[in-house]
Enzyme design. Structure first.
Site, PDB file in Angstrom:
ATOM      1  N   ASP A 380       0.837  -1.186   0.000  1.00  0.00           N
ATOM      2  CA  ASP A 380       0.000   0.000   0.000  1.00  0.00           C
ATOM      3  C   ASP A 380       0.867   1.230   0.000  1.00  0.00           C
ATOM      4  O   ASP A 380       2.020   1.155   0.399  1.00  0.00           O
ATOM      5  CB  ASP A 380      -0.749   0.034   1.339  1.00  0.00           C
ATOM      6  CG  ASP A 380      -2.175  -0.313   1.158  1.00  0.00           C
ATOM      7  OD1 ASP A 380      -2.568  -0.510   0.007  1.00  0.00           O
ATOM      8  OD2 ASP A 380      -2.893  -0.376   2.171  1.00  0.00           O
ATOM      9  N   ASP A 721      -5.101  -2.718   4.592  1.00  0.00           N
ATOM     10  CA  ASP A 721      -5.758  -2.353   5.833  1.00  0.00           C
ATOM     11  C   ASP A 721      -7.275  -2.418   5.737  1.00  0.00           C
ATOM     12  O   ASP A 721      -7.947  -2.589   6.720  1.00  0.00           O
ATOM     13  CB  ASP A 721      -5.298  -0.965   6.305  1.00  0.00           C
ATOM     14  CG  ASP A 721      -5.294   0.041   5.178  1.00  0.00           C
ATOM     15  OD1 ASP A 721      -5.935  -0.237   4.153  1.00  0.00           O
ATOM     16  OD2 ASP A 721      -4.661   1.097   5.328  1.00  0.00           O
ATOM     17  N   ASP A 725      -9.488  -5.348   1.238  1.00  0.00           N
ATOM     18  CA  ASP A 725      -8.189  -5.969   1.007  1.00  0.00           C
ATOM     19  C   ASP A 725      -8.166  -7.407   1.482  1.00  0.00           C
ATOM     20  O   ASP A 725      -7.272  -8.161   1.121  1.00  0.00           O
ATOM     21  CB  ASP A 725      -7.084  -5.203   1.760  1.00  0.00           C
ATOM     22  CG  ASP A 725      -6.850  -3.849   1.157  1.00  0.00           C
ATOM     23  OD1 ASP A 725      -7.153  -3.688  -0.038  1.00  0.00           O
ATOM     24  OD2 ASP A 725      -6.382  -2.950   1.873  1.00  0.00           O
TER      25      ASP A 725
END
Lengths: 1028, 335
Positions: A380, A721, A725
């Site tokens: 990310d 997070d 996901d």
């Protein structure tokens, strides 16, 4: 798909612009993937879920809703109906479904061992004719149970740490029932309930908003959008995920209040559905589990084939079949490293503990190693690579770009602050800002203080506080008389202040906003404190600076001010912000300031480490490509000197189409492009570009990327997070959830949790993971070696007919006694060379147990050990009266209980029990011999390539604890428990302890020679065949 | 296809950020050249682009083929993933390795035997105190026979006769010396000198010698059982106090055995038979015997008998070992 840089450079408090783009492609973001769905089956499921959300509540009016759910907006449900619904639909689970972490998981690890050990154990119990064997069977069963319990205990311990993480505080919801406001636990909510939420609350169910006052929600856990989303009761979008009048379960209401009707509870909420989808995504076997299975296959293969060969030999040597079966079992028992399960578990959990100290919490023990074999990390951006807060990065004034310190503490602001322009700019920054520190935070460092206000204003407030000191005091001295807050039509924010100079009666008007809008309003520009007319050249300089900052992916703001002439605006003048009875043009432009969510200071280093470790770092972000690319460059995901196709095109000044795609090392791919790619194209992209940034991707596309990487044979780590996901986290070989920003669903799906959300922690994890793999190799090599020394006696016993040199119980005492602590001690061994400088191990080629390891352990060291042990055995027997020539073929007579006057080499006659006792002495001597040589084995296993003296004999103190434990356990067994007949140990004469020492030294010398040749001819024949 | 998107995407990049790249163009060229190789290698390790990964056949047939190829690969003339040359090299290495290991072991064992005397065992503590064994012995310590059926006791007689062949008076007189009773027969001299042995004549056993009664009393229901003490090199009973044998009913009525005759009448092992010098030098040593003649035992009933050695330095109550200093057997004489 049009994007303009200004969207990213102008953003004050509103999210309107972003929203607009999001809305534009949002539908495609979720639906567009449909085109390629046939390729991406897993994703297909997610898409189906999206499609199956035949949620149309957002389209209905409140009257229709009332009708549908049989409720009343004002009075709410009646308690009776709520109870009835609750009974019918079931309560809403207060937490999301946890990943099942019961003993089944433990079984996964223990199963192969169980199979082998239990198999032999139960076979043993099948031979009830022999009481001693049944006794042995019981011991084996006990061993299996104990190691199983031990493994479970270790697993449970790490699960417990996890449990402490989930917020177990029962959530409350404010609900209207029977026209009364009540607070009830949120799991008792039912469809049709009217709930009220306010800032700070977690939304207790999926709700359709009925009224809203400035309500904003944080949907990041669901959609990955990090900006707060405003919520209203208007139906704005067909897609329920995009429309503004639905609030989702588990998202947080940031500010404002709202009233809503519950439309879905529990598993039927969108988050519930995604979470259950995540649990549907197959959990791949971890690499270490595969390795251990491979190892078990090898051991089982060796055990069974030797067992069967000797069964046949035994039968053809006219042994009774029953005896032959017992031999078979004995061979298998000697071959199974019973202690290894416990060792591996302890080793892994030791590493897990070490990693937890470094902020990597490992949920699944096996994941400890997975990280080490990771070859691709899909990371990310927000929060992981960056600090997750806007920070002032650049300033432009006096025709110059200044760099601000973006490190975590802002401590080092080195730009030139002597200019008058800076003084003016600082004033605007300070005054034209509505953000404030929450009170009562005096002792907290500025960067850690909580601020009321949006991200940009917070950044400005902290920036000015760091540089100027007490901002609040400055604001107090410059009283605010009027203010126009930011809105998306104006794109500026304005306020009018009294000045702090008592002699200066003028008002100061300060303004900030989108740079081009601000510039439009200006007629002069301040250079070195002097107002100068804004001419063509200064405007050009402004544009260059603006574009440059925009090109860095930064959000740019323009600042200007105007001292209102005192004669026109006397002290008593009343400003009216509606009629705008003050000038908003011909202002004086002061400067630009750009902000970015800066990378964490540790990340560039970590990325470099990853690169030198052969790990490809792929950035997957929902952010804009420019910002993504800028961050990627600044952290080194795109290295400073590699180019994308666009860069090459620009450099050569040719069209993008003319550039050879493969010349570019780096690639920035947007979600839109990804959507149009076929599976083959994606594979090609992933294989051919070493530096890839995926921007503007939906969390669903993350799953596609992960699968693509896995098709390349890579071991993929994924950070994430959001709830969305979680399928990707699950699909990944190792899912890494963020401990601070992560949602529960992500943490549940992940194998590991980063407690500090910091990418650098992953690198630590990789290092630990690689070390543990190397050390497990050493442990297994150490453990396997003595198997030959345990096996040979049995084979010799069968073929040559010697009295049994070592008993099964004694073997168990080695496997589960003396050898346990030393093999765990190897886990503390430091790396031989820089493990972060080599490529990740290849899943198929670099096995945990490879041919050289097995051969070297079995046929070299193992054999030497057996020979050494046999010498001790023969020494004991010879000195007691049985010379080897007598022993050969003696087995049958030796074991006859009725023969009580068996003659030895000297003509002495032995009773059965005297022989038995001598046999046990032999066991003990053999045991001691193996133990002594295992000390040498332990020392040589410290390294695989380096000399022990390079590694340092005393650096790993635990090894010496291990050696001490071996000796102490052996002493206790021989001298302490020597009188307990059931254990088959006897008190051994002291000198027999030293007979094997020369062989131990021989082993050490031999291994040093081996390592010497490996170092001498790296890559040579010797290296290939002798390096494990 | 991708390029079209690029063209659409291109304008979205502002011109501003060119500045960085321009400076580094030269470096780029070099770097890219360097990295090319590495990238290739990486791709190879990833194992995808050339598509030559392991065949992923799941069926047995494919596995069998793979296995077959592994055993003998005709293309590369490899067996078990090694060429003939590689095999011979590895075999030679292993040969030398094992040969040197064998040499080391041989040297070790040789030195070991240099330190161990062939005549005297180094330690004797495991074989002490002496065990006891009886004759006749045929796998079992339960004497079941029917007096009137010779078949049931004939094998005892044969066994005893066989055992006593070595004690024949003629043989003993020819081979061994008649040494004075009541004292050790100590023979000083070198370890490797042949030692003389004392006579133990069959006739010492009187009624149990089988000379007068060739059935050793079995035909009359008065069986003879010979008891011998296990030989231990260097073992000497207490001086002046020879080891005695005494038998009694182990469990049950004491009177089940009303009388036992011992031969020699002293019921002891005379001191002249000690010490024993080991079978290499003490070639003709014959273990002394004590014969028990159960002249009056209850018939048609199992009588457990325990015969113990008594004397200083003799232990006869080891729990685990029923043959140290004692022997337990049963008599069941049917008429």
């Amino acid at each position: 798909f049009q994007k303009t840089p200004e969207i990213y450079s102008v953003e004050l408090s509103g999210t309107k612009d972003v929203k607009k783009t999001d809305k534009g492609d949002g539908k495609q973001k979720y639906r567009g993937l449909k085109n390629k769905c046939s390729n991406f089956r897993k994703n297909d499921q997610i898409e189906e879920i999206k499609e199956e959300l035949d949620l149309d509540d957002h389209k209905l009016s409140s009257e229709e809703l009332e009708k549908r759910y049989g409720t009343n907006i004002i009075t709410g449900l009646s308690s009776a109906r709520a109870a009835e619904l609750l009974a019918r639909m079931g309560p809403m689970p207060s937490t999301l479904p946890r990943r099942p972490r019961d003993c089944q998981d433990v079984m996964c690890l223990t199963f192969p061992w169980r199979d082998l050990v239990l198999g032999s154990g139960s076979l043993l119990s099948l031979t009830p004719l022999l009481i001693t064997q049944v006794y042995l069977g019981a011991v084996l069963a006990l061993v299996v149970i104990l190691t199983g319990i031990f493994a479970y205990y270790q697993e449970a311990k790490s699960t417990n740490i996890m449990a402490s993480f989930s917020k177990m505080i029962p959530q409350q919801a404010l609900v209207i029932r029977d026209a009364e406001k009540k607070t009830i636990p949120s799991e008792q909510l039912v469809v049709g309930d009217i709930v009220e939420i306010k800032g700070g609350d977690q939304i207790p169910a999926d709700i359709r908003l009925l009224s809203s006052q400035g309500c904003k929600v944080d949907n990041s856990s669901l959609t990955g959008e990090s900006e707060p989303q405003s919520r209203s009761c208007d139906f704005t979008h067909d897609n329920p995920l995009e429309t503004k009048n639905i609030g989702f379960y588990s998202t947080t209401c940031l500010e404002g209040t709202a009233t809503g009707m519950v439309i879905n509870t529990g598993d039927r909420t969108i988050i519930g559905q995604i979470a259950s989808l995540a649990s549907g995504v197959g959990n791949e076997k971890t690499p270490i589990a595969i390795e251990i299975e491979h190892f078990v296959h090898i051991v089982a293969g060796v055990a069974v084939s030797i067992g069967i060969i000797f069964f046949i030999i035994a039968v053809s040597m006219k042994y009774p079949v029953l005896y032959s079966i017992i031999f078979l079992i004995g061979i298998i028992v000697a071959n199974v490293p019973e202690g290894l399960l416990a060792t591996v578990t302890v080793t892994l959990s030791l590493t897990a503990k070490r990693m937890a100290k470094k902020n990597c919490l490992v949920k699944n023990l096996e994941a400890v190693e997975t990280l080490g074999s990771t070859s691709i990390i899909c990371s990310d951006k927000t929060g992981t690579l960056t600090q997750n807060r806007m920070t002032v990065a650049h300033l432009w004034f006096d025709n110059q770009i200044f760099m601000a310190d973006t490190s975590e503490d802002h401590s080092n602001q080195i730009f030139d602050q002597s200019s008058e322009t800076w003084a003016s700019l600082a004033k605007i920054i300070t005054l034209c800002n509505r953000a404030e520190f929450k009170p009562g935070q005096e002792s907290i460092p500025i960067m850690k203080k909580t601020v009321v206000g949006d991200a940009s204003e917070t950044a400005l407030l902290k920036f000015s506080e760091v540089i100027l000191g007490d901002v609040m005091e400055v604001r107090k001295r410059n009283r605010k008389v009027a203010e126009i807050p930011f809105n998306s039509t104006n794109k500026f924010q304005l306020s009018i202040h009294e000045t702090d100079d008592p002699n200066d009666k003028r008002f100061l008007m300060v303004m900030k906003g989108a740079p081009e809008r601000i510039l439009e309003k200006c007629s002069t520009i301040m250079i070195n404190g002097q107002e100068q007319p804004l001419d063509q050249s200064t405007a050009k300089a402004f544009h260059t600076a603006y574009m440059e900052l925009g090109g860095l992916g930064e959000r740019v703001l323009g600042f200007c001010h105007l001292y209102l002439p005192a004669d026109e605006f006397p002290e008593t003048y009343s400003f009216d912000i509606d009629t705008m009875n003050f000038p908003t043009s011909s202002l004086c432009f002061v400067g630009l300031l750009s902000m970015i969510d800066p990378p964490r200071s540790t990340v560039p280093d970590a990325v470099t480490k990853c690169r030198s470790a052969g790990i490809k770092v792929i950035m997957v972000t929902g952010d804009h490509p420019i910002t993504a690319k800028a961050i990627a460059r600044s952290v080194g995901i795109i290295s400073a000197n590699s180019e994308t196709v666009e860069d090459i095109a620009k450099r050569l000044n040719i069209a993008v189409e003319q550039v050879n795609e493969w010349d570019a090392k780096a690639a920035v791919v947007t979600g839109m492009e990804l959507k149009d790619m076929s599976q083959e194209q994606l594979d090609e992209l992933l294989a051919n570009h070493s530096e890839i940034v995926f921007a503007r991707t939906s969390p669903q596309q993350k799953l596609i990327i992960v699968e693509g990487c896995q098709r390349l044979g890579a071991v993929v780590a994924v950070t994430g997070d959001g709830v969305n996901d979680s399928p990707a986290l699950k699909k990944a070989d190792i899912g890494i959830a963020m401990g601070i920003a992560g949602s529960d669903a992500a943490k549940n799906a992940a194998d590991m949790v980063l407690l500090d959300d910091n990418f650098a922690s992953i690198v630590t994890g990789v290092e630990e993971g690689r070390l543990i793999f190397d050390n497990l190799k050493k442990t297994i090599a150490y453990t396997l070696t003595k198997n030959i020394a345990e096996l040979c006696p049995f084979l010799i016993y069968i073929i040559v007919g010697l009295p049994l040199p070592i008993g099964t119980i004694t073997i168990l005492f080695i496997d589960l006694g003396t050898d346990i602590i030393p093999s765990i001690a190897l886990a503390y061994e430091k790396a031989e060379s820089d493990i972060m400088n080599r490529k990740p191990r290849h899943k198929k080629k670099d096995r945990l147990v490879n041919k050289p390891l097995a051969l070297y352990s079995y046929l070299h060291v193992g054999l030497m050990q057996s020979l050494g042990a046999f010498v001790v055995y023969f020494t004991v027997y010879s000195q007691e009266g049985f010379r080897p020539s007598t022993l050969i073929g003696l087995r049958l007579e030796w074991e006859k209980h009725s023969v009580n006057d068996l003659e030895d080499s000297y003509g002495q006659e032995w009773t059965r029990y005297q022989r038995q006792y001598l046999e046990w002495t032999g066991y003990t001597a053999f045991f001691i011999a193996i133990m002594v040589q295992q000390i040498a084995d332990l020392i040589i296993r410290k390294t695989r390539r380096n000399s022990i003296f390079q590694q340092g004999l005393f650096r790993n103190k635990v090894i010496w604890v291990g050696i001490a434990s071996q000796i102490i356990i052996a002493l206790i067994l021989s001298y302490g428990l020597g009188s307990i007949t059931a254990l088959n140990f006897t008190m051994l004469r002291a000198q027999y302890w030293f007979v094997a020492v020369p062989y131990a030294i021989l082993i050490w010398v031999y291994d040093e020679v081996r390592k010497f040749f490996i170092r001498l001819y790296p890559g040579g024949w010797w290296d290939k065949n002798m390096y494990y | 296809m991708r390029r079209q998107h690029r063209s659409r995407r291109a304008p979205t990049f502002p011109h501003g950020y060119r500045y960085r790249l321009d400076d580094q163009d030269e470096a780029n060229q070099n770097y890219l050249a360097d990295e090319e190789e590495e990238a290739e290698e990486e791709a190879r390790v990833m194992g995808v682009p050339n598509g030559q990964g392991q065949p992923t056949g799941n069926t047995w047939w494919q596995k069998l083929q793979l296995m077959n190829e592994y055993l003998w690969d005709p293309e590369q003339r490899m067996s078990l993933a090694r060429t003939g040359q590689s095999w011979s090299l590895i075999l030679v290495i292993y040969f030398f390795f094992y040969a040197s290991l064998a040499a080391v072991i041989t040297v070790c064992m040789y030195t070991l035997f240099l330190t161990i005397s062939t005549y005297m065992p180094t330690f004797t503590e495991r074989v002490k105190p002496p065990g006891v064994m009886i004759r006749p012995f045929a796998h079992s310590l339960n004497f079941n026979f029917n007096v009137s059926e010779p078949d049931t006791w004939q094998h005892y007689v044969i066994s005893l006769n066989g055992f006593l062949q070595g004690y024949n008076d003629s043989l003993q007189e020819e081979m061994n010396v008649d040494c004075p009773p009541g004292q050790y027969f100590i023979q000083d001299g070198n370890e490797d000198e042949d030692k003389k042995a004392c006579q133990f004549k069959r006739s010492f056993l009187k009624n149990c010698s089988g000379l007068e009664d060739p059935t050793f009393g079995y035909s009359t229901g008065q069986p003879c059982i010979l008891l011998k003490m296990n030989r231990i090199v260097g073992f000497r009973p207490e001086l002046g106090d020879p080891v005695k044998v005494s038998c009694k009913v182990q469990r049950g009525d004491e009177n089940d055995i009303r009388s036992i005759n011992y031969y020699p009448e002293s019921a002891s092992f005379d001191l002249r038979y000690y010490p024993y010098y080991g079978k290499l030098t003490h070639v003709n040593y014959t273990s002394p015997l004590v014969a028990m003649h159960f002249t009056d035992v209850v018939k048609n009933q199992v009588v457990p008998v325990q015969c113990q050695l008594k004397g200083k330095g003799i232990i006869n109550d080891v729990i685990n070992d029923h043959f140290v200093g004692r022997v337990i057997f049963t008599l069941n004489i049917e008429t």
